[in-house]
Design a protein around this motif. Structure first.
Motif, short mmCIF file in Angstrom:
data_model
loop_
_atom_site.label_atom_id
_atom_site.label_comp_id
_atom_site.label_asym_id
_atom_site.label_seq_id
_atom_site.Cartn_x
_atom_site.Cartn_y
_atom_site.Cartn_z
N ARG A 254 23.05 142.08 27.14
CA ARG A 254 24.06 141.02 27.00
C ARG A 254 24.77 141.12 25.65
NH1 ARG A 254 20.63 135.79 29.32
NH2 ARG A 254 21.02 136.19 31.56
N ILE A 255 24.03 141.39 24.61
CA ILE A 255 24.63 141.48 23.28
C ILE A 255 25.59 142.68 23.20
CG2 ILE A 255 24.16 141.89 20.83
CD1 ILE A 255 23.57 139.03 21.94
N GLU A 256 25.23 143.80 23.81
CA GLU A 256 26.13 144.96 23.80
C GLU A 256 27.42 144.67 24.56
OE1 GLU A 256 25.84 147.60 21.94
OE2 GLU A 256 24.01 146.68 21.17
N SER A 260 31.41 144.44 23.00
CA SER A 260 32.61 145.03 23.59
C SER A 260 33.73 143.99 23.70
CB SER A 260 32.27 145.59 24.98
OG SER A 260 33.43 146.14 25.60
N LEU A 261 33.38 142.78 24.13
CA LEU A 261 34.39 141.71 24.25
C LEU A 261 34.90 141.28 22.87
CD1 LEU A 261 32.77 139.52 27.06
CD2 LEU A 261 34.73 141.08 27.26
N LEU A 262 34.01 141.22 21.89
CA LEU A 262 34.42 140.85 20.55
C LEU A 262 35.39 141.87 19.95
CD1 LEU A 262 30.96 139.68 19.13
CD2 LEU A 262 32.97 138.21 19.47
N THR A 263 35.18 143.13 20.29
CA THR A 263 36.00 144.21 19.74
C THR A 263 37.35 144.32 20.44
OG1 THR A 263 33.99 145.45 19.19
CG2 THR A 263 36.05 146.68 19.20
N VAL A 287 20.71 134.75 19.01
CA VAL A 287 20.24 136.02 19.54
C VAL A 287 21.07 137.17 18.98
CG1 VAL A 287 19.90 137.39 21.63
CG2 VAL A 287 19.35 134.95 21.64
N PHE A 288 22.38 136.98 18.88
CA PHE A 288 23.27 138.03 18.38
C PHE A 288 22.88 138.41 16.95
CE2 PHE A 288 26.94 140.09 16.70
CZ PHE A 288 27.60 140.66 17.77
N LYS A 289 22.65 137.40 16.10
CA LYS A 289 22.29 137.68 14.71
C LYS A 289 20.92 138.35 14.62
CE LYS A 289 22.03 135.65 10.11
NZ LYS A 289 22.18 134.42 9.29
N ARG A 290 19.97 137.93 15.44
CA ARG A 290 18.64 138.53 15.40
C ARG A 290 18.69 140.00 15.77
NH1 ARG A 290 15.04 139.05 19.56
NH2 ARG A 290 16.02 137.41 20.80
N LYS A 294 24.13 140.27 12.12
CA LYS A 294 25.29 139.48 11.73
C LYS A 294 25.59 138.45 12.80
CE LYS A 294 27.64 143.24 9.23
NZ LYS A 294 28.88 144.06 9.15
N THR A 295 26.28 137.39 12.42
CA THR A 295 26.74 136.43 13.41
C THR A 295 27.87 137.07 14.21
OG1 THR A 295 28.41 135.49 11.94
CG2 THR A 295 26.19 134.52 11.86
N PRO A 296 28.17 136.56 15.41
CA PRO A 296 29.29 137.12 16.19
C PRO A 296 30.61 137.11 15.42
CG PRO A 296 27.95 135.69 17.56
CD PRO A 296 27.45 135.52 16.16
#
Length: 330
Positions: A254-256, A260-263, A287-290, A294-296
């Motif tokens: 999910r984080i990966e 992709s969406l953030l980029t 979860v993203f930071k862990r 970094k934070t989203p």
């Protein structure tokens, strides 16, 4: 966890007096290999009963073979996650993803071949058999031969200590780490149970199922059903094959997708969180930071500065919660 190492490092850091005698030799404590497990010969290398080298390869695919000297054990520790296949003759010893910190051993006079399917970096320790108890002599080499530790806190800590020192590592410090590692591997209480990894065809089915349904809740029972195994057997074999618990793998996937969406989009964080399967933005950010460090929002800002390619998720996450040993049955 690193009690022995901490004590040893404390001794090493005592004032040397009359100048720093380690300085001229420090840069040579860890030798760089031009080829896998091949160390340039020198008078010092020939005399050292513990020699440490570093091997790095940026190629996507490479194949290597080497035979351990008759008076030594070879220990490799991964410094980054990589995919690898280890074989001896026609027998496959390991086939899967090695997380950072994975340790594997080859006994004296044993030939080992390795194929890497991604860039990799390893610390290699060439340790005299005299550092091991007599029960691990050449005649009884099977005890350590082909041992693979996917999750070993002490080995991971020792590798980090050496990697952080880099070329500044002194010979005494490096030698002490080698001694601690030898004592650790020879512990009679070191668990040596063998767990078969999930077969590739079953793993592929599970990965495809997760990729198709990651945005919704997926239970362990559902994944076990896809693999055609009981929950208990599936969980153990999945972790042996990937280094993740099923739930951890899902979260990393999910984080990966979120990266992709953030980029590639300007969608709000709350919208991205829902799109990749998180019920709240707060849980998504935690979860993203862990996982990413970094934070989203910070990750998105950093990605806009240099637009890096989003890396594919490594199949194994370093998680030094317990010793975890895997080996394919002969």
């Amino acid at each position: 966890m690193l009690t022995e190492l901490q004590r040893a490092h404390a001794r090493i850091n005592l004032p040397a007096g009359r100048g720093n005698h380690e300085a001229p030799r420090a840069a040579k404590a860890i030798t760089r290999e031009n080829e896998w497990r091949q160390i340039a010969c020198s008078a010092q290398t020939e005399l050292d009963d513990i020699t440490i080298s570093r091997w790095e390869n940026s190629r996507e695919t490479s194949w290597h073979s080497a035979t351990t000297p008759s008076d030594r054990y070879f220990v490799g520790i991964a410094l980054k996650t990589t995919r690898a296949t280890l074989t001896r003759g026609r027998r496959i010893i390991f086939d899967g993803t090695m997380p950072s910190g994975t340790l594997f051993v080859s006994a004296p006079s044993r030939q080992l071949s390795a194929q890497f399917q991604s860039p990799c970096a390893f610390l290699h320790l060439h340790i005299s058999a005299e550092h091991f108890p007599t029960r691990w002599s050449v005649a009884a080499a099977e005890g350590l031969d082909d041992l693979i530790l996917l999750r070993d806190p002490l080995a991971a800590g020792l590798a980090r200590a050496l990697a952080e020192q880099g070329d500044a590592a002194g010979h005494q410090f490096a030698h002490c780490i080698g001694q601690i590692l030898a004592m650790h591997l020879a512990r009679p209480e070191l668990p040596r149970a063998k767990v078969n990894a999930l077969p590739k065809w079953r793993l592929r089915r599970v990965e495809q199922h997760i990729a198709a349904h990651f945005e919704r809740g997926i239970s362990l029972s559902e994944l076990a059903g896809v693999a055609g195994l009981s929950r208990m057997h599936f969980a153990a074999q999945f972790r042996a094959a990937t280094g993740y618990r099923p739930r951890e793998y899902l979260l990393n996937h999910r984080i990966e997708q979120a990266k992709s969406l953030l980029t590639t989009t300007e969608r709000p964080l709350a919208e991205i969180a829902l799109a990749v399967g998180f019920s709240t933005q707060a849980h998504f950010s935690t979860v993203f930071k862990r996982i990413s460090g970094k934070t989203p929002a910070r990750w998105r800002a950093a990605s806009k500065n240099h637009r890096p390619d989003v890396e594919a998720m490594p199949r194994r996450r370093p998680s030094w919660d317990q010793d975890h040993i895997v080996s394919t049955a002969a």
